[in-house]
Design an enzyme around this catalytic site. Structure first.
Site, PDB file in Angstrom:
ATOM      1  N   SER A   1       0.816  -1.698  -0.205  1.00  0.00           N
ATOM      2  CA  SER A   1      -0.260   0.497   0.166  1.00  0.00           C
ATOM      3  C   SER A   1       0.604   1.172   0.471  1.00  0.00           C
ATOM      4  CB  SER A   1      -0.627  -0.426   0.947  1.00  0.00           C
ATOM      5  OG  SER A   1       0.028  -0.448   2.743  1.00  0.00           O
TER       6      SER A   1
ATOM      7  N   HIS B   1      -3.693  -3.342  -4.734  1.00  0.00           N
ATOM      8  CA  HIS B   1      -3.746  -3.538  -3.274  1.00  0.00           C
ATOM      9  C   HIS B   1      -4.735  -3.868  -3.044  1.00  0.00           C
ATOM     10  CE1 HIS B   1      -3.748   0.241   0.119  1.00  0.00           C
ATOM     11  NE2 HIS B   1      -3.981  -1.547   0.654  1.00  0.00           N
TER      12      HIS B   1
ATOM     13  N   GLU C   1      -6.621  -1.725  -5.436  1.00  0.00           N
ATOM     14  CA  GLU C   1      -6.228  -0.676  -6.879  1.00  0.00           C
ATOM     15  C   GLU C   1      -5.509  -1.664  -7.294  1.00  0.00           C
ATOM     16  OE1 GLU C   1      -6.226   3.040  -3.876  1.00  0.00           O
ATOM     17  OE2 GLU C   1      -4.880   2.143  -3.154  1.00  0.00           O
TER      18      GLU C   1
ATOM     19  N   ASN D   1      -6.324   4.562   0.227  1.00  0.00           N
ATOM     20  CA  ASN D   1      -5.295   5.111   1.566  1.00  0.00           C
ATOM     21  C   ASN D   1      -5.257   7.138   1.504  1.00  0.00           C
ATOM     22  OD1 ASN D   1      -5.899   2.432   2.975  1.00  0.00           O
ATOM     23  ND2 ASN D   1      -3.206   2.330   2.268  1.00  0.00           N
TER      24      ASN D   1
HETATM   25  N1  3HC Z   1     -11.613 -11.041   8.129  1.00  0.00           N
HETATM   26  C1  3HC Z   1     -12.732 -11.738   6.895  1.00  0.00           C
HETATM   27  N2  3HC Z   1     -14.267 -11.749   7.086  1.00  0.00           N
HETATM   28  C2  3HC Z   1     -14.238 -11.422   7.448  1.00  0.00           C
HETATM   29  C3  3HC Z   1     -13.411 -10.873   8.827  1.00  0.00           C
HETATM   30  C4  3HC Z   1     -11.897 -10.722   8.908  1.00  0.00           C
HETATM   31  N3  3HC Z   1     -11.920  -9.825   9.717  1.00  0.00           N
HETATM   32  N4  3HC Z   1     -14.878 -10.042   9.666  1.00  0.00           N
HETATM   33  C5  3HC Z   1     -16.089  -9.842   9.245  1.00  0.00           C
HETATM   34  N5  3HC Z   1     -16.047 -10.479   7.806  1.00  0.00           N
HETATM   35  C6  3HC Z   1     -16.838 -11.294   7.551  1.00  0.00           C
HETATM   36  C7  3HC Z   1     -17.578 -12.022   8.362  1.00  0.00           C
HETATM   37  O1  3HC Z   1     -17.072 -13.566   8.471  1.00  0.00           O
HETATM   38  C8  3HC Z   1     -19.183 -12.228   7.097  1.00  0.00           C
HETATM   39  O2  3HC Z   1     -18.930 -12.791   5.898  1.00  0.00           O
HETATM   40  P1  3HC Z   1     -20.496 -13.192   6.024  1.00  0.00           P
HETATM   41  O3  3HC Z   1     -20.821 -12.277   5.874  1.00  0.00           O
HETATM   42  O4  3HC Z   1     -19.928 -14.287   4.622  1.00  0.00           O
HETATM   43  O5  3HC Z   1     -20.510 -13.649   7.021  1.00  0.00           O
HETATM   44  C9  3HC Z   1     -18.804 -10.468   6.762  1.00  0.00           C
HETATM   45  O6  3HC Z   1     -17.388  -9.933   6.487  1.00  0.00           O
HETATM   46  C10 3HC Z   1     -19.653  -9.439   7.785  1.00  0.00           C
HETATM   47  O7  3HC Z   1     -19.353  -9.494   9.230  1.00  0.00           O
HETATM   48  P2  3HC Z   1     -19.898  -9.031  10.118  1.00  0.00           P
HETATM   49  O8  3HC Z   1     -21.280  -9.472  10.017  1.00  0.00           O
HETATM   50  O9  3HC Z   1     -19.171  -9.556  11.471  1.00  0.00           O
HETATM   51  O10 3HC Z   1     -19.532  -7.408  10.671  1.00  0.00           O
HETATM   52  P3  3HC Z   1     -20.071  -6.213  10.453  1.00  0.00           P
HETATM   53  O11 3HC Z   1     -21.135  -6.117   9.109  1.00  0.00           O
HETATM   54  O12 3HC Z   1     -18.940  -5.564  11.072  1.00  0.00           O
HETATM   55  O13 3HC Z   1     -18.373  -6.586   8.948  1.00  0.00           O
HETATM   56  C11 3HC Z   1     -16.307  -5.486   8.316  1.00  0.00           C
HETATM   57  C12 3HC Z   1     -17.052  -6.257   9.393  1.00  0.00           C
HETATM   58  C13 3HC Z   1     -16.194  -6.733   6.973  1.00  0.00           C
HETATM   59  C14 3HC Z   1     -14.895  -5.652   8.833  1.00  0.00           C
HETATM   60  C15 3HC Z   1     -17.201  -4.440   8.163  1.00  0.00           C
HETATM   61  O14 3HC Z   1     -16.936  -3.612   9.590  1.00  0.00           O
HETATM   62  C16 3HC Z   1     -16.370  -3.109   7.716  1.00  0.00           C
HETATM   63  O15 3HC Z   1     -16.832  -3.371   6.300  1.00  0.00           O
HETATM   64  N6  3HC Z   1     -14.984  -2.477   8.076  1.00  0.00           N
HETATM   65  C17 3HC Z   1     -14.547  -0.887   7.643  1.00  0.00           C
HETATM   66  C18 3HC Z   1     -13.495  -1.687   6.904  1.00  0.00           C
HETATM   67  C19 3HC Z   1     -12.568  -1.288   5.913  1.00  0.00           C
HETATM   68  O16 3HC Z   1     -12.593   0.177   6.477  1.00  0.00           O
HETATM   69  N7  3HC Z   1     -11.348  -1.908   5.055  1.00  0.00           N
HETATM   70  C20 3HC Z   1     -10.311  -1.003   4.833  1.00  0.00           C
HETATM   71  C21 3HC Z   1      -9.278  -0.631   5.535  1.00  0.00           C
HETATM   72  S1  3HC Z   1      -8.434   0.146   4.668  1.00  0.00           S
HETATM   73  C22 3HC Z   1      -7.006  -0.821   4.324  1.00  0.00           C
HETATM   74  O17 3HC Z   1      -7.018  -2.325   4.314  1.00  0.00           O
HETATM   75  C23 3HC Z   1      -5.281  -0.654   3.579  1.00  0.00           C
HETATM   76  C24 3HC Z   1      -4.320  -1.184   3.846  1.00  0.00           C
HETATM   77  O18 3HC Z   1      -3.691  -0.768   2.780  1.00  0.00           O
HETATM   78  C25 3HC Z   1      -3.792  -1.216   5.561  1.00  0.00           C
END
Ligand code: 3HC
Length: 295
Positions: A127, A148, A160, A199
């Site tokens: 990233s 990414h 990305e 990001n």
């Molecule tokens: N790993 C894999 N799957 C996951 C998970 C994890 N850590 N956490 C949740 N899930 C899955 C669940 O198993 C569920 O799958 P299903 O629908 O098939 O059963 C689905 O995601 C929804 O999970 P939950 O119902 O438990 O919980 P939420 O509805 O709150 O979703 C979330 C969890 C998907 C993490 C949601 O809160 C979300 O989208 N959060 C924002 C994530 C985000 O912004 N990510 C970008 C980060 S920046 C980045 O990555 C950049 C890099 O460079 C660092």
């Protein structure tokens, strides 16, 4: 989406690095029907990665999102190894998701170039490091790009694809096409820019959130609540830092500062304090929030 000769050839995807990102990217590939090898130098990373993926699949089956047979078939398409040479020798597409350290990545790309078939595209999930920084460690810079993914890679749709100056149009189309076949929604970034697109958006929100918290304007919990209930974000910026890892958030910021030289881009003191105390978020059980074992 265009199909390219390289895209049609892809049967075997190699993911380098068995951390949370690498292993989930691997499972995304296996669920899409590809043979996947996840490689890591550390044997200790491989067994937990495989167990975690099996648990994720079990949960999807339990929730009725996936048939048991499909889950088993996906797991059967995955293998785990410490040998980069063996895994790369039959790889049609490589996604490197190793630690964000340039010298390590350059060595990996040098080896990948030596072992992987000539047609294989070598992509980095980095990233922070544009692929031009590793492309010149290979004899095929035209087949190198960033791809990414976002955390959690099993769920987040965005990928990305970032080209550098020498990335060929065919490589771009192959990477975009593969991301689409993995069920993702790829976006193309035409020029290397620190933070790429997503990001940079996230960084703007995070910077403001940390400023509000540091100024005592609101607690981090309330800032998270505002993001969720006023903006409909699935998570607040502090929860998200805990999910991605405060170490990752810190190192991204540090790398960003190294690129721009702007003191405003330095890791925020409150983030640095948690990082230095070893509180990396969910993975260590404590970050902004506390996570009891097994939660
Ligand atoms: N790993 C894999 N799957 C996951 C998970 C994890 N850590 N956490 C949740 N899930 C899955 C669940 O198993 C569920 O799958 P299903 O629908 O098939 O059963 C689905 O995601 C929804 O999970 P939950 O119902 O438990 O919980 P939420 O509805 O709150 O979703 C979330 C969890 C998907 C993490 C949601 O809160 C979300 O989208 N959060 C924002 C994530 C985000 O912004 N990510 C970008 C980060 S920046 C980045 O990555 C950049 C890099 O460079 C660092």
């Amino acid at each position: 989406m265009e199909t390219t000769p390289d895209l049609q050839k892809i049967r075997h995807i190699l993911v380098v690095g068995a951390g949370a990102m690498g292993s989930q990217i691997g499972l995304v590939g296996a669920l899409a029907g590809y043979q996947v090898t996840v490689q890591d130098i550390s044997e200790k990373m491989l067994a937990p990665a495989s167990e975690e993926l099996s648990l994720r699949l079990d949960r999807s089956v339990a929730k009725g999102r996936l048939e048991r047979d499909a889950a088993d078939a996906a797991m059967n398409r995955m293998s785990f190894t410490t040998s980069l040479r063996d895994a790369a020798s039959t790889a049609d597409f490589v996604i490197e998701a190793a630690v964000e350290k340039l010298e390590i990545k350059r060595e990996i790309f040098r080896e990948l170039d030596e072992y992987a078939p000539a047609h294989a595209v070598l992509a980095t999930n980095s990233s922070t490091l544009g692929s031009s920084k590793v492309a010149d460690a290979t004899g095929r810079p035209d087949r190198v790009c960033n791809m990414h993914f976002f955390n959690p890679a099993l769920v987040m749709k965005c990928v990305e694809v970032v080209r550098h100056e020498s990335t060929s149009q065919q490589t771009v189309e192959t990477a975009m096409g593969l991301a689409a076949r993995l069920g993702k929604a790829p976006i193309l970034i035409n020029r290397e820019i620190p933070g790429f697109v997503a990001n940079r958006l996230l960084g703007a929100l995070r910077t403001e959130a940390l400023k509000l918290y540091d100024g005592g304007i609101a607690s981090f919990e309330d800032i998270d609540t505002a993001a969720k209930t006023a903006l409909n974000h699935p998570m607040g910026p502090f929860e998200l830092m805990d999910l991605v890892g405060l170490d990752v958030a810190y190192l991204i910021r540090q790398a960003h500062h190294q690129e721009t030289g702007d003191p405003a881009d330095l890791p925020h003191p409150a983030l640095a304090e948690l990082y230095e105390a070893g509180h990396y978020g969910r993975k260590t059980g404590k970050g902004w929030y506390e996570y009891p074992a097994g939660s």
